[in-house]
Design a protein around this motif. Structure first.
Motif, PDB file in Angstrom:
ATOM      1  N   GLN A  67       0.832  -1.202   0.000  1.00  0.00           N
ATOM      2  CA  GLN A  67       0.000   0.000   0.000  1.00  0.00           C
ATOM      3  C   GLN A  67       0.866   1.252   0.000  1.00  0.00           C
ATOM      4  O   GLN A  67       0.578   2.210  -0.720  1.00  0.00           O
ATOM      5  N   LYS A  70       2.311   2.192  -3.291  1.00  0.00           N
ATOM      6  CA  LYS A  70       1.324   2.720  -4.246  1.00  0.00           C
ATOM      7  C   LYS A  70       0.869   4.132  -3.904  1.00  0.00           C
ATOM      8  O   LYS A  70       0.518   4.897  -4.797  1.00  0.00           O
ATOM      9  N   THR A  71       0.843   4.483  -2.608  1.00  0.00           N
ATOM     10  CA  THR A  71       0.201   5.738  -2.217  1.00  0.00           C
ATOM     11  C   THR A  71       1.117   6.785  -1.598  1.00  0.00           C
ATOM     12  O   THR A  71       0.759   7.958  -1.563  1.00  0.00           O
TER      13      THR A  71
END
Length: 192
Positions: A67, A70-71
């Motif tokens: 995560q 990706k962010t």
């Protein structure tokens, strides 16, 4: 000293440390790890320093390595959970740094390869999947330099341990190369 020169020295030092971490990530594979010694390493106050960065509980805002890749964006405050591994030598001995991987990564001992001498390097896992699910963690002092702390000598911290780190996404981090400048560390209790 001229502030511009001082800033350049700091940036060069961080660039060199980041480059070392990246080279370590990409040049490792399964195999017997050679023993190394650090006779000149200063461990005075190491326990005090380690105590300052230890967290009593896992932050509720923690996300997975996948995560985060990706962010996350440079300068963002972040808490990331993962397992120490993903390279042959995931824990640095010269300074406070290690590599963590996402829980989707299976280590050699988890897939039945009990003969692997370095199961934490995840050499049995798909190389592209592994590259997409790991991050570098670096603990800095108040001057923005890596802490002079041998992480391999810290109690309760070893390859394959589950950890959560808090910190800031480093300048220059990208989705392909996540580097966390950490200021907090939580280690999961040993599972028997």
């Amino acid at each position: 000293m001229n502030p511009t020169i001082e800033l350049m020295i700091t940036k060069n030092t961080l660039f060199n440390v980041t480059t070392f971490i990246l080279v370590s990530l990409f040049l490792t594979a399964c195999g017997k790890q050679e023993e190394s010694t650090n006779a000149g390493l200063q461990n005075n106050g190491a326990e005090e320093t380690a105590t300052l960065i230890r967290l009593a509980t896992v932050p509720s805002s923690a996300i997975s390595v996948g995560q985060a890749r990706k962010t996350a964006h440079p300068g963002q405050k972040i808490a990331v959970s993962g397992q120490i591994g993903g390279t042959r030598s995931p824990i640095a001995e010269e300074y406070a740094s290690f590599v963590i991987t996402d829980s989707v990564i299976l280590f050699c001992n988890e897939i039945g390869d009990e003969g692997c001498e370095t199961p934490w390097d995840a050499c049995c896992e798909d190389a592209d999947k592994l590259a997409e699910h790991r991050a570098s963690v670096l603990f800095l002092n108040d001057n923005g330099q890596p802490l002079n702390l041998n992480m391999k000598q810290q109690p309760g911290l070893s390859e394959l341990d589950y950890v959560t780190v808090t910190g800031i996404v480093a300048p220059g981090s990208t989705p392909d190369n996540l580097i966390i400048h950490a200021n907090g560390l939580y280690t999961e209790p040993t599972k028997l």
